[in-house]
Design an enzyme around this catalytic site. Sequence first.
Site, PDB file in Angstrom:
ATOM      1  N   LYS A 116       0.818  -1.210   0.000  1.00  0.00           N
ATOM      2  CA  LYS A 116       0.000   0.000   0.000  1.00  0.00           C
ATOM      3  C   LYS A 116       0.854   1.263   0.000  1.00  0.00           C
ATOM      4  O   LYS A 116       0.457   2.282  -0.563  1.00  0.00           O
ATOM      5  CB  LYS A 116      -0.934   0.023   1.214  1.00  0.00           C
ATOM      6  CG  LYS A 116      -2.098  -0.939   1.091  1.00  0.00           C
ATOM      7  CD  LYS A 116      -3.209  -0.550   2.050  1.00  0.00           C
ATOM      8  CE  LYS A 116      -4.360  -1.536   1.997  1.00  0.00           C
ATOM      9  NZ  LYS A 116      -5.377  -1.250   3.018  1.00  0.00           N
ATOM     10  N   LYS A 208      -6.835 -10.167  -8.215  1.00  0.00           N
ATOM     11  CA  LYS A 208      -7.960 -10.122  -7.278  1.00  0.00           C
ATOM     12  C   LYS A 208      -9.041  -9.172  -7.765  1.00  0.00           C
ATOM     13  O   LYS A 208      -8.731  -8.133  -8.342  1.00  0.00           O
ATOM     14  CB  LYS A 208      -7.468  -9.628  -5.905  1.00  0.00           C
ATOM     15  CG  LYS A 208      -7.339 -10.719  -4.873  1.00  0.00           C
ATOM     16  CD  LYS A 208      -6.933 -10.162  -3.523  1.00  0.00           C
ATOM     17  CE  LYS A 208      -8.048  -9.397  -2.849  1.00  0.00           C
ATOM     18  NZ  LYS A 208      -7.724  -8.990  -1.468  1.00  0.00           N
ATOM     19  N   LYS A 211     -11.918  -3.036  -5.871  1.00  0.00           N
ATOM     20  CA  LYS A 211     -12.705  -1.826  -6.072  1.00  0.00           C
ATOM     21  C   LYS A 211     -11.934  -0.790  -6.887  1.00  0.00           C
ATOM     22  O   LYS A 211     -12.516   0.136  -7.418  1.00  0.00           O
ATOM     23  CB  LYS A 211     -13.126  -1.220  -4.729  1.00  0.00           C
ATOM     24  CG  LYS A 211     -11.952  -0.802  -3.847  1.00  0.00           C
ATOM     25  CD  LYS A 211     -12.409  -0.018  -2.635  1.00  0.00           C
ATOM     26  CE  LYS A 211     -11.222   0.478  -1.853  1.00  0.00           C
ATOM     27  NZ  LYS A 211     -10.607  -0.527  -0.993  1.00  0.00           N
TER      28      LYS A 211
END
Length: 354
Positions: A116, A208, A211
Amino acid sequence: MAAFTELVFSGVQPTGNLHLGNYLGAVKRFVEMQERDAQCLYCVVDMHAITVWQDPEALRGQIREVTAAFLAAGIDPKRSIVFNQSQVPQHAELAWVFNCVARLGWLNRMTQFKEKAGKDRENASIGLYDYPVLMAADILAYRATHVPVGEDQKQHLELTRDIAQKFNTDFGSSIAAHGHCDAFFPITEPLIGGPAARVMSLRDGTKKMSKSDPSDNARINLTDEADTIAQKIRRAKTDSDPLPSEVDGLKERPEADNLVGIYAALAGITREDVLRDFGGAQFSTFKPALADLAVTSLAPIAGEMRRLTADPGHIDAVLADGSNRAETIAAQTLDAVKDIVGFVRRGPSLQAVR
Ligand code: TRP
């Protein structure tokens, strides 16, 4: 609180649209947990959300939307405790104590932070780095025994166990002196698995479902209308072979494996069961069946979410009630933790909690 044998805790971040991956990997399993002999707490982790920038108005809406998704999917706010993290101050309080238990070296190993934070690590928030410690506090403020999560959270759960263990050992004699059992914090079991522990993108079976995927066709949002759901499944990427009769035949076929896994999770059966019915079938047969199943399972949830989000006052009341009940439990843990650590408290000591 009634005496349950298990205490289940899990959290979902209010950071954007929930999709099929969140539903099958988390929310649907939360609903199933209510059937066990367990007190379940389901938390909208808004304090985790702000570890990366969130627009304040959007955040408020997303907290309510995740709450609506919980309720629409079948979480019963009377049986389970549904709340948002920031309304229960003990999460942050316990996180501070855990900051002083966890070691820098442990956090330096966290792969999610590395992903991240990306290349510009100097510019990541301290909260993002500390994220797993707050997560341990979420879980251990309730001394939760079981945590249903996706596979990507496994390392964070291991850190939670390490923190619990180190606290129990470091403060062993103080824990005993205050009349608690030596395993003051439980060594929490992660519950990872099911046929859809990892739901992959509909456009690329090796990535994956996310969003943040630029293509909306890569995911099914929990708010998608029936037509959209069916269309996204019809357009999902596949290979050109018929489905195999054995699960082994799904190896090296990520898209086929993903669609079979989604079918299994939606139907509450295994991949083996799906292939017993569809082995040898072409995607031209399987996809319409999957689309029907997805629409009948998901469209009612989307409808119920729309109904619930139209009444934010009701959602806020659910969160307030859940937060009060959560705080009752967490406050007992924190009183005990303060005694164990050696803080001087305002009130008289509570009796041993459990
Ligand atoms: N980190 C989790 C996720 O992104 C969310 C989360 C926060 C959580 N606190 C938790 C999950 C406690 C389980 C238990 O999915």
